[in-house]
Design an enzyme around this catalytic site. Structure first.
Site, PDB file in Angstrom:
ATOM      1  N   ASN A 118       0.804  -1.227   0.000  1.00  0.00           N
ATOM      2  CA  ASN A 118       0.000   0.000   0.000  1.00  0.00           C
ATOM      3  C   ASN A 118       0.835   1.275   0.000  1.00  0.00           C
ATOM      4  OD1 ASN A 118       0.533   0.670   2.735  1.00  0.00           O
ATOM      5  ND2 ASN A 118      -1.167  -0.594   3.438  1.00  0.00           N
ATOM      6  N   MET A 172      -0.536   5.607   3.424  1.00  0.00           N
ATOM      7  CA  MET A 172      -1.290   6.760   3.950  1.00  0.00           C
ATOM      8  C   MET A 172      -2.042   6.343   5.198  1.00  0.00           C
ATOM      9  SD  MET A 172      -2.745   8.421   0.430  1.00  0.00           S
ATOM     10  CE  MET A 172      -3.406   9.876   1.212  1.00  0.00           C
ATOM     11  N   GLU A 196      -7.024  11.622  -2.528  1.00  0.00           N
ATOM     12  CA  GLU A 196      -5.580  11.616  -2.360  1.00  0.00           C
ATOM     13  C   GLU A 196      -4.935  12.072  -3.661  1.00  0.00           C
ATOM     14  OE1 GLU A 196      -4.675   7.443  -1.740  1.00  0.00           O
ATOM     15  OE2 GLU A 196      -3.032   7.492  -3.137  1.00  0.00           O
ATOM     16  N   HIS A 246      -9.608  -0.681  -1.531  1.00  0.00           N
ATOM     17  CA  HIS A 246     -10.132  -0.609  -0.165  1.00  0.00           C
ATOM     18  C   HIS A 246     -11.354  -1.486   0.048  1.00  0.00           C
ATOM     19  CE1 HIS A 246      -8.365   3.783   0.138  1.00  0.00           C
ATOM     20  NE2 HIS A 246      -7.428   2.864   0.093  1.00  0.00           N
ATOM     21  N   ASN A 256      -8.586   6.494   3.805  1.00  0.00           N
ATOM     22  CA  ASN A 256      -7.829   5.250   3.624  1.00  0.00           C
ATOM     23  C   ASN A 256      -7.965   4.425   4.914  1.00  0.00           C
ATOM     24  OD1 ASN A 256      -6.673   7.790   2.555  1.00  0.00           O
ATOM     25  ND2 ASN A 256      -5.609   6.377   1.209  1.00  0.00           N
ATOM     26  N   PHE A 268      -6.468   1.649   6.703  1.00  0.00           N
ATOM     27  CA  PHE A 268      -5.729   0.741   7.587  1.00  0.00           C
ATOM     28  C   PHE A 268      -5.563   1.220   9.016  1.00  0.00           C
ATOM     29  CE2 PHE A 268      -1.528   2.319   5.634  1.00  0.00           C
ATOM     30  CZ  PHE A 268      -0.993   2.841   6.802  1.00  0.00           C
TER      31      PHE A 268
HETATM   32  P1  FDA Z   1      -4.967  -7.541   4.646  1.00  0.00           P
HETATM   33  O1  FDA Z   1      -5.420  -7.683   3.241  1.00  0.00           O
HETATM   34  O2  FDA Z   1      -3.950  -6.524   4.963  1.00  0.00           O
HETATM   35  O3  FDA Z   1      -4.390  -8.938   5.150  1.00  0.00           O
HETATM   36  C1  FDA Z   1      -5.014 -10.165   4.894  1.00  0.00           C
HETATM   37  C2  FDA Z   1      -3.945 -11.233   4.758  1.00  0.00           C
HETATM   38  O4  FDA Z   1      -4.559 -12.520   4.784  1.00  0.00           O
HETATM   39  C3  FDA Z   1      -3.170 -11.153   3.445  1.00  0.00           C
HETATM   40  O5  FDA Z   1      -1.791 -11.172   3.713  1.00  0.00           O
HETATM   41  C4  FDA Z   1      -3.622 -12.392   2.678  1.00  0.00           C
HETATM   42  O6  FDA Z   1      -2.617 -12.918   1.828  1.00  0.00           O
HETATM   43  C5  FDA Z   1      -3.978 -13.346   3.790  1.00  0.00           C
HETATM   44  N1  FDA Z   1      -4.989 -14.348   3.423  1.00  0.00           N
HETATM   45  C6  FDA Z   1      -6.151 -14.143   2.754  1.00  0.00           C
HETATM   46  N2  FDA Z   1      -6.839 -15.285   2.637  1.00  0.00           N
HETATM   47  C7  FDA Z   1      -6.098 -16.248   3.239  1.00  0.00           C
HETATM   48  C8  FDA Z   1      -6.276 -17.657   3.421  1.00  0.00           C
HETATM   49  N3  FDA Z   1      -7.381 -18.292   2.988  1.00  0.00           N
HETATM   50  N4  FDA Z   1      -5.291 -18.359   4.055  1.00  0.00           N
HETATM   51  C9  FDA Z   1      -4.171 -17.722   4.497  1.00  0.00           C
HETATM   52  N5  FDA Z   1      -3.963 -16.388   4.353  1.00  0.00           N
HETATM   53  C10 FDA Z   1      -4.920 -15.666   3.735  1.00  0.00           C
HETATM   54  N6  FDA Z   1      -4.904   1.733   2.993  1.00  0.00           N
HETATM   55  C11 FDA Z   1      -4.539   2.841   3.689  1.00  0.00           C
HETATM   56  O7  FDA Z   1      -5.019   3.055   4.804  1.00  0.00           O
HETATM   57  N7  FDA Z   1      -3.626   3.714   3.144  1.00  0.00           N
HETATM   58  C12 FDA Z   1      -3.074   3.527   1.897  1.00  0.00           C
HETATM   59  O8  FDA Z   1      -2.243   4.330   1.449  1.00  0.00           O
HETATM   60  C13 FDA Z   1      -3.474   2.368   1.168  1.00  0.00           C
HETATM   61  N8  FDA Z   1      -2.998   2.143  -0.104  1.00  0.00           N
HETATM   62  C14 FDA Z   1      -3.269   0.949  -0.738  1.00  0.00           C
HETATM   63  C15 FDA Z   1      -2.667   0.648  -1.959  1.00  0.00           C
HETATM   64  C16 FDA Z   1      -2.886  -0.590  -2.553  1.00  0.00           C
HETATM   65  C17 FDA Z   1      -2.237  -0.916  -3.864  1.00  0.00           C
HETATM   66  C18 FDA Z   1      -3.712  -1.557  -1.913  1.00  0.00           C
HETATM   67  C19 FDA Z   1      -3.956  -2.906  -2.523  1.00  0.00           C
HETATM   68  C20 FDA Z   1      -4.316  -1.254  -0.705  1.00  0.00           C
HETATM   69  C21 FDA Z   1      -4.114  -0.010  -0.111  1.00  0.00           C
HETATM   70  N9  FDA Z   1      -4.692   0.293   1.118  1.00  0.00           N
HETATM   71  C22 FDA Z   1      -4.362   1.456   1.768  1.00  0.00           C
HETATM   72  C23 FDA Z   1      -5.643  -0.638   1.772  1.00  0.00           C
HETATM   73  C24 FDA Z   1      -5.036  -1.416   2.946  1.00  0.00           C
HETATM   74  O9  FDA Z   1      -3.815  -2.008   2.571  1.00  0.00           O
HETATM   75  C25 FDA Z   1      -6.045  -2.481   3.397  1.00  0.00           C
HETATM   76  O10 FDA Z   1      -7.225  -1.815   3.806  1.00  0.00           O
HETATM   77  C26 FDA Z   1      -5.533  -3.332   4.554  1.00  0.00           C
HETATM   78  O11 FDA Z   1      -4.359  -4.010   4.200  1.00  0.00           O
HETATM   79  C27 FDA Z   1      -6.578  -4.328   5.006  1.00  0.00           C
HETATM   80  O12 FDA Z   1      -6.134  -4.926   6.211  1.00  0.00           O
HETATM   81  P2  FDA Z   1      -6.701  -6.327   6.672  1.00  0.00           P
HETATM   82  O13 FDA Z   1      -6.037  -6.680   7.957  1.00  0.00           O
HETATM   83  O14 FDA Z   1      -8.181  -6.285   6.656  1.00  0.00           O
HETATM   84  O15 FDA Z   1      -6.295  -7.366   5.522  1.00  0.00           O
END
Ligand code: FDA
Length: 500
Positions: free
Chosen positions: A113, A116, A355, A440, A478, A480
């Site tokens: 990500n 932010m 953003e 998101h 955003n 997280f």
């Molecule tokens: P998250 O997705 O972080 O973690 C889930 C984990 O579980 C992953 O590592 C996945 O591989 C694993 N998993 C899934 N299914 C599984 C299974 N069946 N068995 C084993 N493991 C499994 N947010 C923000 O606040 N500021 C920002 O600047 C950004 N920018 C941004 C850019 C990009 C490119 C993306 C893709 C996302 C962002 N985000 C963001 C969003 C932010 O990254 C997102 O909201 C959080 O990572 C979500 O956190 P979670 O803990 O919910 O899940």
């Protein structure tokens, strides 16, 4: 190991999982984290762990044979390229009406990500999560999350002079001249490291077009913050490249958790089942919702509430770009970590927090890019297909029209005051809005609806949801920091009432 009996098993190592792992291990509880992605700690042949945006290789995408860039076109021509199929760090997961980008690896979304780190407006937080005491959140859990995540602020004087933020200053000046308020945005990328990058005293990352496929330096990802602190207790074990496929009550008590170990080509290597006294779902909005909906449909967790799988939203995400005049340069060198946003949330007719995004191609392109977060009330649900055994999401691209309408109010006015136009070549041929993907994903297992007010799954003692699936589809910024702070709140309660 197959047949093991463990105390606490955490599925996924993103924000929810990392908070859970730290607080459980600090409370003296041995904790096992299972993560489907890789442990990103070994450099490739080029000496780097991650590839950059300009030259994506197999490390970029999760099990795809071509890249699937958010901006998939340039001058209307497809810009994606062939890559080797590999357990890369960014997944663009396709459902029938939306692509959902997610991080894959130890650290989850923190690896990919933009860093932010934004706290939601208190009034909006109170509106979307009315069952949560806002005072406790804003006095205790948001500060706790910000501290543990390593959130920092850019030095405004450095920002004004930095070559790498020319693009942000231009967008800010244009927004202000059009009557819009702008604001600095905190980040988990170390801004002092970035200053040294620009001074050429350290290896470059944010200034070397590194983001969305990982950062080799500078970013405080979860493996360096929460998960490192959990590991330091000596009570954490992290198992990577294992995909959890089933969770069901075990005859001997607790839950049987089935997983498939995979190789770097995605190929199954082994199947294992362990028994866990407690299981924490931290697989993200998509991962957790898919698992729970499949388990409910398959009868393994049939007593789950009907609210499981409901209330998914894309946080009102829509992207858009403007074309600047030839004298309004955005800079060939662009910091890949955003540091500023346009805050028009108070516009009741269409709240927008946009953003100011980089377009770090290394050459001057006169493009101003934005990721707008809007208040889109549209929601979708997860559905289990009994034929294929797959879980789809009912979201349709047309549901993003409210987001476009809100963003259009802001950017139409910006274009009118600046005598500029939209770029129509970056999201498809003659396509202005990047409306068919999201960064998101939120919801699917909403707090106090699908779970109790602390993430416990009713009817299944010892099952907890701790990630972004708890947030009701939209948080206005955003997400997280909110996911982290809510996980801090819930795990504190769970440790004191269920585990001690
Ligand atoms: P998250 O997705 O972080 O973690 C889930 C984990 O579980 C992953 O590592 C996945 O591989 C694993 N998993 C899934 N299914 C599984 C299974 N069946 N068995 C084993 N493991 C499994 N947010 C923000 O606040 N500021 C920002 O600047 C950004 N920018 C941004 C850019 C990009 C490119 C993306 C893709 C996302 C962002 N985000 C963001 C969003 C932010 O990254 C997102 O909201 C959080 O990572 C979500 O956190 P979670 O803990 O919910 O899940």
């Amino acid at each position: 190991v197959d047949g093991d009996h463990v105390n606490a098993l955490v599925i996924g190592s993103g924000y929810g999982g990392a908070v859970t792992a730290l607080r459980l291990t600090q409370a003296g509880i041995t904790t096992n984290v299972v993560e489907m992605g890789m442990a990103w700690n070994t450099p490739g042949p080029d000496g780097k762990i991650f590839c950059n945006m300009l030259r994506p290789d197999q490390r970029s995408y999760w099990l795809r044979t071509s890249t699937d860039q958010p901006l998939g076109y340039f001058l209307g021509i497809p810009a994606n390229k062939a890559i080797g199929k590999y357990t890369g760090v960014l997944d663009s997961e396709r459902f029938s009406g939306v692509r959902v980008y997610q991080g894959r690896g130890v650290g989850g979304g923190s690896l990919v990500n933009g860093g932010m780190a934004v706290q939601p407006l208190r009034s909006y937080f109170e509106e979307v999560l009315p069952s949560v005491d806002p005072k406790a959140m804003y006095d205790t859990y948001f500060p706790r999350a910000n501290a543990a995540l390593g959130v920092n602020y850019i030095d405004p004087a450095w920002f004004e002079a930095a070559e790498c933020y020319r693009y942000a200053r231009l967008s800010r000046n244009q927004a202000n001249a059009s009557g819009y308020r702008t604001t600095f945005v905190p980040n988990v990328y170390d801004f002092t490291y970035m200053a040294r990058e620009q001074a050429d005293t350290v290896p470059r990352s944010a200034l070397a077009s590194e983001v969305i496929y990982g950062n080799n330096h500078g970013k405080r990802t979860l493996d360096k913050t929460y998960l490192a602190a959990a590991a330091a207790t000596g009570r954490l074990s992290v198992t990577s490249q294992h995909v959890v496929t089933a969770v069901k009550p075990a005859p001997a008590g607790g839950y049987a958790v089935t997983m498939t170990q995979i190789g770097t080509g995605g190929d199954p290597v082994a199947r294992k089942t362990v028994r866990a006294d407690r299981v924490f779902f931290a697989a993200g909005s998509i991962g957790t919702s898919k698992l729970l909906v499949a388990m409910k449909a398959a009868g393994a967790l049939s007593g789950l509430p009907d609210a499981v799988g409901q209330g998914w939203g894309n946080n009102g995400n829509v992207m858009v770009a403007r074309a600047n005049h030839i004298w309004d340069t955005t800079g060939a060198l662009q910091a890949s970590m955003p540091a500023m946003g346009i805050d028009n949330w108070s516009d009741a007719a269409g709240p927008v927090f946009a953003e100011i995004a980089p377009f770090p191609t290394g050459v001057e392109l006169w493009v101003s890019l934005y990721l707008a977060i809007t208040r889109n009330p549209q929601r979708a649900r997860f559905v289990f297909d009994t034929g294929t055994g797959a879980v789809d999401l009912t979201w349709q691209t047309a549901q993003n029209q409210p987001a476009i309408d809100a963003a259009k109010r802001v950017f139409d006015r910006l274009n009118a005051t600046q005598f500029t136009v939209y770029r129509r070549d970056l999201f498809g041929p003659n396509k202005i809005w990047g409306d068919d993907f999201t960064y998101h994903p939120l919801g699917g297992c909403i707090l106090n609806q699908a779970t109790d007010n602390w993430g416990r799954l009713p009817g299944f003692p010892g099952l907890y949801v701790v990630d972004g699936s708890l947030l009701p589809g939209n948080i206005g910024v955003n997400p997280f920091v909110t996911i982290t702070a809510l996980a801090e709140r819930n795990i504190e309660k769970i440790i004191t009432t269920d585990l001690s």
